[in-house]
Scaffold this active site. Structure first.
Site, PDB file in Angstrom:
ATOM      1  N   ARG A  97      -6.638  90.648  11.459  1.00 56.80           N
ATOM      2  CA  ARG A  97      -6.060  91.200  10.229  1.00 56.80           C
ATOM      3  C   ARG A  97      -5.837  90.140   9.161  1.00 56.80           C
ATOM      4  NH1 ARG A  97      -0.559  90.089  10.271  1.00 56.80           N
ATOM      5  NH2 ARG A  97       0.264  89.404  12.291  1.00 56.80           N
TER       6      ARG A  97
ATOM      7  N   ASP B 163      -7.614  95.413   9.531  1.00 63.98           N
ATOM      8  CA  ASP B 163      -6.307  95.782  10.072  1.00 63.98           C
ATOM      9  C   ASP B 163      -6.558  96.800  11.163  1.00 63.98           C
ATOM     10  OD1 ASP B 163      -3.819  96.854  10.662  1.00 63.98           O
ATOM     11  OD2 ASP B 163      -3.131  96.874   8.579  1.00 63.98           O
TER      12      ASP B 163
ATOM     13  N   LYS C  58      -5.991  92.432  31.095  1.00 65.50           N
ATOM     14  CA  LYS C  58      -4.697  92.812  31.621  1.00 65.50           C
ATOM     15  C   LYS C  58      -3.616  92.365  30.632  1.00 65.50           C
ATOM     16  CE  LYS C  58      -3.129  88.854  34.352  1.00 65.50           C
ATOM     17  NZ  LYS C  58      -1.761  88.766  33.863  1.00 65.50           N
TER      18      LYS C  58
ATOM     19  N   HIS D 210      -9.637  87.497  35.578  1.00 69.53           N
ATOM     20  CA  HIS D 210     -10.450  86.279  35.548  1.00 69.53           C
ATOM     21  C   HIS D 210     -10.566  85.608  36.918  1.00 69.53           C
ATOM     22  CE1 HIS D 210      -6.442  84.396  34.912  1.00 69.53           C
ATOM     23  NE2 HIS D 210      -6.970  83.361  35.537  1.00 69.53           N
TER      24      HIS D 210
ATOM     25  N   GLU E 163       2.310  78.260  40.773  1.00 69.84           N
ATOM     26  CA  GLU E 163       2.234  77.724  39.417  1.00 69.84           C
ATOM     27  C   GLU E 163       3.317  76.666  39.216  1.00 69.84           C
ATOM     28  OE1 GLU E 163       1.248  81.133  36.446  1.00 69.84           O
ATOM     29  OE2 GLU E 163       2.647  81.977  37.913  1.00 69.84           O
TER      30      GLU E 163
ATOM     31  N   ASP F 225       3.125  90.862  37.176  1.00 70.28           N
ATOM     32  CA  ASP F 225       2.287  89.927  36.431  1.00 70.28           C
ATOM     33  C   ASP F 225       1.197  89.306  37.305  1.00 70.28           C
ATOM     34  OD1 ASP F 225       1.695  88.546  33.984  1.00 70.28           O
ATOM     35  OD2 ASP F 225       2.559  86.738  34.835  1.00 70.28           O
TER      36      ASP F 225
ATOM     37  N   HIS G  87      -3.993  89.686  40.453  1.00 68.16           N
ATOM     38  CA  HIS G  87      -4.652  88.537  41.073  1.00 68.16           C
ATOM     39  C   HIS G  87      -4.577  88.557  42.602  1.00 68.16           C
ATOM     40  CE1 HIS G  87      -5.119  87.202  37.092  1.00 68.16           C
ATOM     41  NE2 HIS G  87      -4.020  86.490  36.959  1.00 68.16           N
TER      42      HIS G  87
ATOM     43  N   LYS H  81       6.568  80.769  39.857  1.00 69.50           N
ATOM     44  CA  LYS H  81       6.539  79.773  38.795  1.00 69.50           C
ATOM     45  C   LYS H  81       7.472  78.623  39.157  1.00 69.50           C
ATOM     46  CE  LYS H  81       5.390  83.144  35.257  1.00 69.50           C
ATOM     47  NZ  LYS H  81       3.948  82.793  35.362  1.00 69.50           N
TER      48      LYS H  81
ATOM     49  N   LYS I 109       0.580  73.151  41.527  1.00 71.65           N
ATOM     50  CA  LYS I 109      -0.327  74.242  41.183  1.00 71.65           C
ATOM     51  C   LYS I 109      -1.367  74.384  42.288  1.00 71.65           C
ATOM     52  CE  LYS I 109      -3.565  75.808  37.623  1.00 71.65           C
ATOM     53  NZ  LYS I 109      -4.154  75.513  36.294  1.00 71.65           N
TER      54      LYS I 109
END
Length: 489
Positions: A50, A92, A147, A177, A215, A234, A239, A339, A344
């Site tokens: 936009r 827009d 997602k 992914h 993570e 999430d 995943h 988290k 990781k």
């Protein structure tokens, strides 16, 4: 020499082209595809947003994105080819009449229109209606959606219903992914091309399976979004359940999308429900407190910028998952994700059963089980943990644990190892839906997740604290300890 297969070129239209996802992931991945000569010569990339920009401004934004996020040198000849593909339209997305601007730039006769929705799902309806009203779509047109596809079964169905009014199911490409990662794809080869695993991939030889998606990062400015979502929705809903289905599914008839989707759905339908009756013994919720990560002090979840100090949203989840079918009878799958964990790491650990009789008691009181460790990140590869004799001429045979290591970067030095987005974008451009999620998969996963979410709400239990930099709440250790097992660390 086998002739290289050619594909029809595309007009890849990215809605939200100036947003974070586009700049951090999509443009970077498309540049890497360009560098590997995997984009069809006539394929074009059209950015839609936009904000008032022209094509030259979009090219400049793309170049700055590469400088910030590529982690590699921008090659002048590759950039020249790539930048020539880029153009921009100011639209827009909430104004249906503005989509007619696309008619002047989309070449429907010689290219396939691929619409990438890199925007919040609340805009999906506007985009679909705008495209439909413009009359630009054909039976060849595709759409790619990111997602989250809803936050529960009801909202997921609402989003899919909106999309289905304009796009047929075989035109819809739902991205996770993780399904583009080499090691996830290698699960198919590992399981179904090697008899050593194919014939031993069941309850007769496997004791249990662990799936970890850890993570180091915290909320990173996403506090409001994440607090309304939580780690279960999430990460587990997409995943971890996708990794689980690839690990547990039956052999598909072939590598076609319908065959693979069918077997994955069977696994999701076989997941034993977690309800108010068993949620306490099958799940652990956690929320990180202040701690240290690699020697640096980090704040707790409730101390993050913009935090609601009364929040009971989980940043950590551990689950015991049981699959009620013949192959996996009595074999638990332990899932954990969180988290601000110690490091990781994303991996699958397949623990095989211990041998019933030990003739090497001088080395081990009980023989350690063999393990197959599949690393998804940060370093993709496969390890087999086994026992070997220590070299020497002692009269007694001494054993020690050793690993057979198949690191992708070491063993496939002549081959590029891509991230998940490159593979999935390429497959969407080529019209191959195999690695994308079907509507039924999404809805079956939400059905199972909603039951857990409802059970937590019913019990009104607060998440258990764990210090940042640890491996989660002590209760997650107890989850396995009750079964006489321990997490791979």
């Amino acid at each position: 020499m086998k002739e290289k297969k050619t594909f029809k070129p595309c007009d890849l239209v990215i809605y939200g082209a100036l947003g974070d996802l586009s700049k951090r992931k999509l443009l970077i991945s498309l540049y890497r595809l360009e560098k590997s000569n995997l984009l069809e010569p006539e394929t074009r990339i059209i950015g839609i947003d936009r904000l008032a920009e022209d094509s030259a401004g979009f090219v400049d934004i793309a170049h700055k994105s590469l400088q910030s996020f590529l982690n590699d040198t921008i090659e002048n000849d590759v950039w020249k080819r790539f930048s020539a593909r880029l153009s921009y339209l100011q639209i827009d997305l909430t104004q249906a009449d503005q989509y007619k601007k696309l008619n002047a730039v989309i070449d429907q006769k010689s290219r396939v229109m691929v619409n990438y929705f890199a925007v919040s799902p609340f805009l999906f309806k506007n985009i679909c209606q705008g495209l439909d009203k413009s009359g630009i779509l054909t039976n060849e047109s595709r759409m790619v959606m990111e997602k989250p596809i809803g936050h529960d079964l009801k909202s997921s169905r609402e989003i899919n219903d909106v999309v289905a009014e304009v796009f047929h199911e075989d035109q819809v490409y739902r991205i996770d992914h993780y399904l583009g990662k080499e090691t996830v794809l290698n699960l198919l080869a590992l399981r179904f091309a090697n008899s050593i695993f194919t014939t031993n991939w069941n309850h007769n030889t496997i004791d249990h399976v662990q799936i970890t998606v850890a993570e180091e990062v915290g909320i990173e400015g996403r506090w409001e979004y994440f607090d309304h979502t939580g780690q279960l929705r999430d990460m587990v809903q997409n995943h971890l359940l996708q990794i689980l289905t690839f690990t547990a599914m039956e052999p598909p008839a072939n590598l076609e999308a319908d065959s693979i989707h069918s077997e994955k759905i069977k696994v999701l339908k076989a997941l034993r429900p977690i309800t108010i009756h068993n949620v306490e013994e099958k799940t652990v919720r956690g929320q990180y407190t202040a701690g240290y990560l690699k020697g640096t002090a980090v704040p707790g979840y409730l101390e993050e910028e913009g935090a609601n100090t009364e929040s009971t949203t989980e940043s950590f989840v551990a689950l015991r998952v049981d699959i009620d079918n013949w192959r996996w009878a009595g074999v638990p799958f332990y899932l954990r994700t969180g988290k601000r964990l110690h490091n990781k790491r994303t991996e699958i650990v397949v623990n095989f059963k211990q041998l019933p009789h030990n003739i090497f008691s001088d080395s081990f009181r009980e023989l350690p089980p063999n393990k197959l460790i599949i690393h998804l990140q940060p370093n993709e590869g496969v390890e087999i943990e086994m026992l070997n004799k220590i070299p020497g001429i002692d009269e007694n045979i001494k054993l020690q644990k050793t690993k057979l290591d198949l690191s992708f970067s070491d063993h496939f030095k002549k081959h590029s190892i891509f991230g998940g987005y490159e593979k999935l974008i390429l497959e969407a451009l080529r019209g191959n839906p195999t690695l994308f999620l079907s509507r039924e998969e999404i809805e079956q996963a939400w059905t199972w997740i909603d039951s857990i979410q409802d059970a937590w709400a019913h019990n009104n239990a607060t998440p258990k604290p764990y210090p940042a930099g640890s491996w989660g709440p002590v209760a997650s250790v107890a989850l396995l300890a009750r079964d006489g097992r321990a997490w791979e660390e």
